[in-house]
Design a protein around this motif. Sequence first.
Motif, mmCIF file in Angstrom:
data_model
loop_
_atom_site.group_PDB
_atom_site.id
_atom_site.type_symbol
_atom_site.label_atom_id
_atom_site.label_comp_id
_atom_site.label_asym_id
_atom_site.label_seq_id
_atom_site.Cartn_x
_atom_site.Cartn_y
_atom_site.Cartn_z
ATOM 1 N N SER A 5 4.621 5.523 -8.447
ATOM 2 C CA SER A 5 4.856 4.228 -9.075
ATOM 3 C C SER A 5 5.563 4.395 -10.417
ATOM 4 C CB SER A 5 3.526 3.489 -9.263
ATOM 5 O OG SER A 5 3.693 2.320 -10.035
ATOM 6 N N GLU A 6 5.202 5.443 -11.151
ATOM 7 C CA GLU A 6 5.807 5.688 -12.461
ATOM 8 C C GLU A 6 7.296 5.979 -12.324
ATOM 9 O OE1 GLU A 6 5.201 5.616 -16.537
ATOM 10 O OE2 GLU A 6 3.688 5.308 -14.985
ATOM 11 N N LEU A 7 7.663 6.737 -11.305
ATOM 12 C CA LEU A 7 9.065 7.112 -11.118
ATOM 13 C C LEU A 7 9.899 5.978 -10.528
ATOM 14 C CD1 LEU A 7 8.741 10.754 -9.719
ATOM 15 C CD2 LEU A 7 9.553 10.079 -11.981
ATOM 16 N N PHE A 8 9.379 5.334 -9.471
ATOM 17 C CA PHE A 8 10.185 4.381 -8.705
ATOM 18 C C PHE A 8 9.806 2.918 -8.931
ATOM 19 C CE2 PHE A 8 9.731 8.335 -6.132
ATOM 20 C CZ PHE A 8 10.984 8.843 -6.406
ATOM 21 N N GLY A 9 8.706 2.668 -9.639
ATOM 22 C CA GLY A 9 8.265 1.305 -9.851
ATOM 23 C C GLY A 9 7.497 0.761 -8.655
ATOM 24 N N HIS A 10 6.999 -0.467 -8.762
ATOM 25 C CA HIS A 10 6.284 -1.063 -7.629
ATOM 26 C C HIS A 10 6.459 -2.577 -7.629
ATOM 27 C CE1 HIS A 10 3.079 -1.050 -10.852
ATOM 28 N NE2 HIS A 10 3.048 -2.338 -10.483
ATOM 29 N N GLU A 11 6.245 -3.157 -6.458
ATOM 30 C CA GLU A 11 6.274 -4.605 -6.298
ATOM 31 C C GLU A 11 4.864 -5.169 -6.479
ATOM 32 O OE1 GLU A 11 8.881 -6.367 -6.074
ATOM 33 O OE2 GLU A 11 10.456 -4.957 -5.463
ATOM 34 N N ARG A 12 4.808 -6.420 -6.789
ATOM 35 C CA ARG A 12 3.508 -7.085 -6.925
ATOM 36 C C ARG A 12 2.755 -6.992 -5.591
ATOM 37 N NH1 ARG A 12 2.607 -13.528 -8.402
ATOM 38 N NH2 ARG A 12 0.311 -13.484 -8.294
ATOM 39 N N GLY A 13 1.506 -6.625 -5.663
ATOM 40 C CA GLY A 13 0.676 -6.510 -4.459
ATOM 41 C C GLY A 13 0.845 -5.221 -3.699
ATOM 42 N N ALA A 14 1.628 -4.273 -4.235
ATOM 43 C CA ALA A 14 1.837 -2.995 -3.531
ATOM 44 C C ALA A 14 0.525 -2.227 -3.396
ATOM 45 C CB ALA A 14 2.870 -2.151 -4.257
ATOM 46 N N PHE A 15 -0.368 -2.391 -4.369
ATOM 47 C CA PHE A 15 -1.709 -1.814 -4.304
ATOM 48 C C PHE A 15 -2.622 -2.700 -5.134
ATOM 49 C CE2 PHE A 15 1.144 0.577 -7.079
ATOM 50 C CZ PHE A 15 0.575 0.371 -8.336
ATOM 51 N N THR A 16 -3.879 -2.384 -5.158
ATOM 52 C CA THR A 16 -4.891 -3.291 -5.723
ATOM 53 C C THR A 16 -4.577 -3.735 -7.137
ATOM 54 O OG1 THR A 16 -6.564 -2.193 -4.365
ATOM 55 C CG2 THR A 16 -7.359 -3.572 -6.173
ATOM 56 N N SER A 17 -4.177 -2.809 -8.017
ATOM 57 C CA SER A 17 -3.964 -3.162 -9.422
ATOM 58 C C SER A 17 -2.530 -3.593 -9.731
ATOM 59 C CB SER A 17 -4.344 -1.977 -10.314
ATOM 60 O OG SER A 17 -3.579 -0.833 -9.981
ATOM 61 N N ALA A 18 -1.690 -3.717 -8.702
ATOM 62 C CA ALA A 18 -0.292 -4.122 -8.914
ATOM 63 C C ALA A 18 -0.202 -5.634 -8.980
ATOM 64 C CB ALA A 18 0.598 -3.561 -7.804
ATOM 65 N N VAL A 19 -0.524 -6.192 -10.138
ATOM 66 C CA VAL A 19 -0.574 -7.646 -10.285
ATOM 67 C C VAL A 19 0.804 -8.238 -10.564
ATOM 68 C CG1 VAL A 19 -2.976 -7.671 -11.013
ATOM 69 C CG2 VAL A 19 -1.171 -7.401 -12.731
ATOM 70 N N GLN A 20 1.785 -7.387 -10.910
ATOM 71 C CA GLN A 20 3.140 -7.880 -11.118
ATOM 72 C C GLN A 20 4.138 -6.754 -10.835
ATOM 73 O OE1 GLN A 20 3.283 -9.081 -15.210
ATOM 74 N NE2 GLN A 20 3.226 -6.997 -16.015
ATOM 75 N N ARG A 21 5.393 -7.174 -10.630
ATOM 76 C CA ARG A 21 6.440 -6.175 -10.389
ATOM 77 C C ARG A 21 6.611 -5.312 -11.640
ATOM 78 N NH1 ARG A 21 12.435 -8.160 -8.927
ATOM 79 N NH2 ARG A 21 11.541 -8.325 -6.827
ATOM 80 N N ARG A 22 6.866 -4.020 -11.413
ATOM 81 C CA ARG A 22 7.049 -3.089 -12.530
ATOM 82 C C ARG A 22 8.213 -2.151 -12.240
ATOM 83 N NH1 ARG A 22 5.137 2.033 -14.266
ATOM 84 N NH2 ARG A 22 4.639 2.114 -16.498
#
Length: 450
Positions: free
Chosen positions: A197-214
């Motif tokens: 996630s740190e390298l490529f980022g994540h979408e909202r809802g990608a995992f439990t604590s992913a509350v927003q796109r990053r």
Amino acid sequence: MLEALGDVLSHEGHCVLKATDGDSALRIASKEEIDLVITDLRMPGKDGMTLLKELRQRVGSVEVIIMTAYGTVDSAVEAMRYGAFHYVLKPFRPHMIVRTVRKVAEQKGQLEESDFLDAAMRRRYGLPWFIGRSPQVQKVFEQIRTVARSDATVLITGESGTGKELVAHAIHYLSARRDRPLIKVSCASLPETLLESELFGHERGAFTSAVQRRKGRFELANGGSLFLDEIGDIPPSIQAKLVRVLETREFERVGGTETISVDVRLIAATHKDLAAMVQSGTFREDLYYRINVVPIHLPPLRERPEDIPALALHFIRYYAAKTRKPVRGLERAALEALNRYPWPGNVRELRNYMERAVLFCKGNLVALSDLPECVTGPTCTAPTQGQPQLRSIREVEASLIRNVLEETGWNLSRTAELLGMSRGTLYNKMRRHGIRRPEEDADHRKPSGP
């Protein structure tokens, strides 16, 4: 001789200052900015060899030419060992000295770019980790200058404390991308789930604590450079994704389907032997060849001992100015102790010990008593002639770690700071050397119950 040689060099356009003995020469060198000292080997008071050693200790980068009518192989070797630029036998013709002085001037000109690089590093990062005139350091400077002009992927290798991150900064700072971001990731400090996630980022809802796109670090570094520190610690699943990014400069965020393109220059660093890891199957061969486009190896400090006096002097002056203390150099015994010590923590360790020495110093020169016991103790002295080295570097490192742990009351954070390494590196070295807290060691030795 003094007047005649001064007139010849003045006629050549050089600014000449004259001294009749070694003490006068030292006084001038401490007040004026001197590029070159020409000295006789035999003089009243301090001889030329003593002057050379003290100039190296107090001034550092000044070049020295020694003249003598009593030359021997031993004295020539000793002069070169202490950094003399040239050793001239009398009698000689004036044009010989003029030619040698021109060579010094030419070399100074060639090193101007290295001096600029060093000054730029000091202005930006505060500390001159790459001061030195050793061939190893000059090679690193040349590699930095060359690779900075391109967008080639760089792999920086070297032991902990040699300055890998500083080289990454220098490459970026001297490149066309200098006005764009330099984004850093410590691959060893993040678990696999967070690293992706740190390298490529994540979408909202990608995992439990992913509350927003990053956005990930690749996106944040777009147009600039990405520095992956300790790339040898990246797990295999992330290695595979990294290969694709390096091939195409494209990726998807975790939990996303949109393909993102970036323009990123990759700089990687490691203290591990990646080639051996490829052979053992713990590092992908295709990733190794993609990051090893331009390798830059940073030598450990023990392999460039001629740079220790200049480095120590710079750190002393830096911390003396910072603490407003009148410390300006080292006593000879202190310098000799620094030269004998194997420096397992490299330049970072030297910096830490010079900071400590300045704090404890009560006069103008750092004394042997101002240095930590691990530097001045019997385990760090050189063996007498004809005796074998009784302790390996590994044994000295283990002894050093134990000594500092005991000195700090087994405070791991403080020990790591004094040794110039991260807490994680210290823990790994303790485990490698079998070093445990006294109470843990006692528990470990207890016999098991019936």
